[in-house]
Design a protein around this motif. Structure first.
Motif, short mmCIF file in Angstrom:
data_model
loop_
_atom_site.label_atom_id
_atom_site.label_comp_id
_atom_site.label_asym_id
_atom_site.label_seq_id
_atom_site.Cartn_x
_atom_site.Cartn_y
_atom_site.Cartn_z
N ALA A 16 -17.11 5.22 -41.31
CA ALA A 16 -16.64 4.65 -40.04
C ALA A 16 -15.47 5.45 -39.49
O ALA A 16 -15.38 5.70 -38.28
N ILE A 17 -14.54 5.86 -40.36
CA ILE A 17 -13.37 6.63 -39.92
C ILE A 17 -13.79 8.00 -39.43
O ILE A 17 -13.36 8.47 -38.37
N TYR A 18 -14.64 8.69 -40.21
CA TYR A 18 -15.10 10.02 -39.80
C TYR A 18 -15.85 9.94 -38.47
O TYR A 18 -15.70 10.79 -37.60
N ALA A 19 -16.67 8.90 -38.34
CA ALA A 19 -17.45 8.76 -37.11
C ALA A 19 -16.54 8.48 -35.91
O ALA A 19 -16.79 8.96 -34.81
N SER A 20 -15.47 7.70 -36.12
CA SER A 20 -14.54 7.40 -35.02
C SER A 20 -13.87 8.66 -34.51
O SER A 20 -13.80 8.90 -33.29
N LEU A 21 -13.36 9.48 -35.43
CA LEU A 21 -12.71 10.72 -35.02
C LEU A 21 -13.74 11.71 -34.46
O LEU A 21 -13.45 12.46 -33.52
N ALA A 22 -14.95 11.72 -35.04
CA ALA A 22 -16.01 12.58 -34.51
C ALA A 22 -16.38 12.16 -33.09
O ALA A 22 -16.68 13.01 -32.24
N LEU A 23 -16.35 10.86 -32.80
CA LEU A 23 -16.61 10.39 -31.44
C LEU A 23 -15.57 10.94 -30.46
O LEU A 23 -15.91 11.32 -29.33
N TRP A 164 -16.95 -1.04 -39.07
CA TRP A 164 -18.23 -0.69 -38.46
C TRP A 164 -18.52 -1.56 -37.24
O TRP A 164 -19.13 -1.09 -36.26
N ALA A 165 -18.08 -2.82 -37.26
CA ALA A 165 -18.26 -3.67 -36.09
C ALA A 165 -17.49 -3.11 -34.90
O ALA A 165 -18.03 -3.02 -33.78
N ILE A 166 -16.24 -2.70 -35.12
CA ILE A 166 -15.44 -2.10 -34.04
C ILE A 166 -16.09 -0.81 -33.56
O ILE A 166 -16.19 -0.55 -32.35
N LEU A 167 -16.56 0.00 -34.50
CA LEU A 167 -17.15 1.28 -34.14
C LEU A 167 -18.42 1.10 -33.31
O LEU A 167 -18.63 1.82 -32.32
N LEU A 168 -19.25 0.15 -33.66
CA LEU A 168 -20.49 -0.07 -32.92
C LEU A 168 -20.22 -0.62 -31.52
O LEU A 168 -20.92 -0.26 -30.56
N VAL A 169 -19.19 -1.47 -31.40
CA VAL A 169 -18.81 -1.95 -30.07
C VAL A 169 -18.35 -0.78 -29.19
O VAL A 169 -18.73 -0.66 -28.02
N VAL A 170 -17.53 0.10 -29.78
CA VAL A 170 -17.07 1.29 -29.05
C VAL A 170 -18.25 2.16 -28.64
O VAL A 170 -18.30 2.69 -27.52
N LEU A 171 -19.22 2.33 -29.55
CA LEU A 171 -20.39 3.16 -29.25
C LEU A 171 -21.18 2.59 -28.09
O LEU A 171 -21.63 3.33 -27.20
N SER A 215 -10.77 10.56 -25.17
CA SER A 215 -10.75 11.18 -26.49
C SER A 215 -9.48 10.81 -27.25
O SER A 215 -9.53 10.47 -28.44
N ALA A 216 -8.33 10.86 -26.59
CA ALA A 216 -7.07 10.52 -27.25
C ALA A 216 -7.05 9.05 -27.66
O ALA A 216 -6.57 8.70 -28.75
N GLY A 217 -7.58 8.18 -26.82
CA GLY A 217 -7.63 6.76 -27.17
C GLY A 217 -8.52 6.49 -28.37
O GLY A 217 -8.17 5.70 -29.26
N LEU A 218 -9.67 7.15 -28.43
CA LEU A 218 -10.57 6.99 -29.58
C LEU A 218 -9.92 7.50 -30.86
O LEU A 218 -10.06 6.89 -31.92
N GLY A 219 -9.22 8.63 -30.77
CA GLY A 219 -8.55 9.15 -31.95
C GLY A 219 -7.49 8.21 -32.46
O GLY A 219 -7.35 8.00 -33.68
N THR A 220 -6.72 7.58 -31.56
CA THR A 220 -5.71 6.63 -31.97
C THR A 220 -6.33 5.40 -32.61
O THR A 220 -5.81 4.86 -33.60
N LEU A 221 -7.46 4.94 -32.10
CA LEU A 221 -8.16 3.82 -32.72
C LEU A 221 -8.54 4.17 -34.16
O LEU A 221 -8.33 3.36 -35.08
N PRO A 256 -22.78 11.10 -28.89
CA PRO A 256 -22.06 10.00 -29.57
C PRO A 256 -22.87 9.39 -30.71
O PRO A 256 -22.32 9.08 -31.77
N LYS A 257 -24.17 9.22 -30.49
CA LYS A 257 -25.02 8.68 -31.56
C LYS A 257 -25.01 9.62 -32.75
O LYS A 257 -24.95 9.18 -33.91
#
Length: 312
Positions: A16-23, A164-171, A215-221, A256-257
């Motif tokens: 989930a962390i790697y995917a968030s920063l990758a997003l 993962w719930a937060i990540l899927l909502v963001v996606l 991008s900066a907001g997603l990285g901070t999340l 993103p997917k």
């Protein structure tokens, strides 16, 4: 079997962390066509900003002028994280406006070199303002020892489910932004043909600023999620940048997917390879680098990325 399931569960949180920063990497590449190597350090700076809003001045900052403008009373944690994400978005937009706006006509390699300079700059700023010691940051996710679900004899922690719930909502939100708004159309137009986008009236500068902001907001999340589980320190996201780059490369730098799938694959490889192939834990980064090199050699566009078409 129980050990295998537990290792898979352990890899889910890292995924989930790697995917968030990758997003975050994907969003800035999709909107500007640039690979931002400073993404991890900007994200770390955002995590420290959340600490400024969430903790008393004496706990958040050590020997810095930041104390003078910090709030007298800390905000609730979730409010502090939202404020940090908003502040990071303004920071990202400001970086595009003041640094990269004048580099639009420069070669891509020159712009990537500038992101390396930003990496060094934000690393130094973080050390200057907050020092090098690790700091405990509360988590918005359940982190108690007994917060888990038992499945097949293995423990699936609520923190993993929450991440993962937060990540899927963001996606889902990003998918709506990219596919069903004029902003998403502008992202695609600017990335594929910047001059053509200008000719049809797309505000290129504003689009690039928005890409940097998102991008900066997603990285901070991502950084606030990981900081609540481990100690917050200046190099916390730099260590994860390689894994996230591998995840973005595997899934496709404009997908993103693909970032989600790539983050999951890289995290599971990091968890399973040392355990079953005898690779030392210190070399756990090797599977991620191997995945990235393999994709670059045989499928540069990634699993879900768009292959670049060049007219000759």
């Amino acid at each position: 079997m129980e050990l295998l399931i537990q290792r898979l569960f352990d890899g889910l949180f890292n995924g989930a962390i790697y995917a968030s920063l990758a997003l975050a990497l994907v969003m800035i590449y999709r909107s500007t066509g640039l690979l931002n190597l400073a993404q991890g350090e900007i994200a770390t700076f955002g995590a420290y900003i959340s600490l400024v809003f969430a903790a008393p001045a004496s706990a958040a900052v050590a020997g810095s002028d930041l104390v003078s403008w910090m709030p007298g009373h800390p905000f609730p944690l979730w409010v502090a994280i939202v404020l940090a994400i908003v502040a990071s978005m303004f920071l990202g937009a400001g970086i595009e406006r003041t640094v990269f706006r004048g580099l639009q006509d420069q070669p891509e390699l020159a712009q990537i070199n500038v992101t390396i300079g930003l990496l060094v700059l934000f690393s130094g700023l973080t050390m200057q303002f907050w020092g090098s010691n690790g700091r405990f940051v509360p988590s918005v996710l359940p982190t108690d020892f007994d917060d888990f679900i038992s499945l097949g004899g293995a423990r699936l922690r609520y923190s993993t489910i929450g991440a993962w719930a937060i990540l899927l909502v963001v996606l889902v939100l990003l998918n709506l932004l990219i596919r069903h708004t004029k902003i998403g159309l502008a992202f695609r137009a600017v990335t594929s043909n910047r001059e053509g986008a200008k000719l049809v009236g797309i505000p290129v500068g504003r689009t690039l600023m928005l890409g940097w902001a998102v991008s900066a907001g997603l990285g901070t999340l991502a950084s606030t999620l990981v900081a609540g589980v481990v100690l917050l320190e200046p190099a916390i996201m730099l260590k994860l940048l390689i894994y996230s780059l591998a995840a973005a490369t595997l899934g496709g730098l404009d997908s993103p997917k693909g970032a989600i799938v790539g983050g999951l694959v890289v995290a599971q490889a990091q968890t399973l390879v040392p355990g079953y192939l005898g690779v030392p834990t210190e070399l756990a980064v090797v599977p991620a680098v191997a995945v990235m090199l393999g994709i670059l050699l045989f499928r540069p566009s990634g699993l879900f990325g768009t292959a670049r078409v060049e007219r000759v």
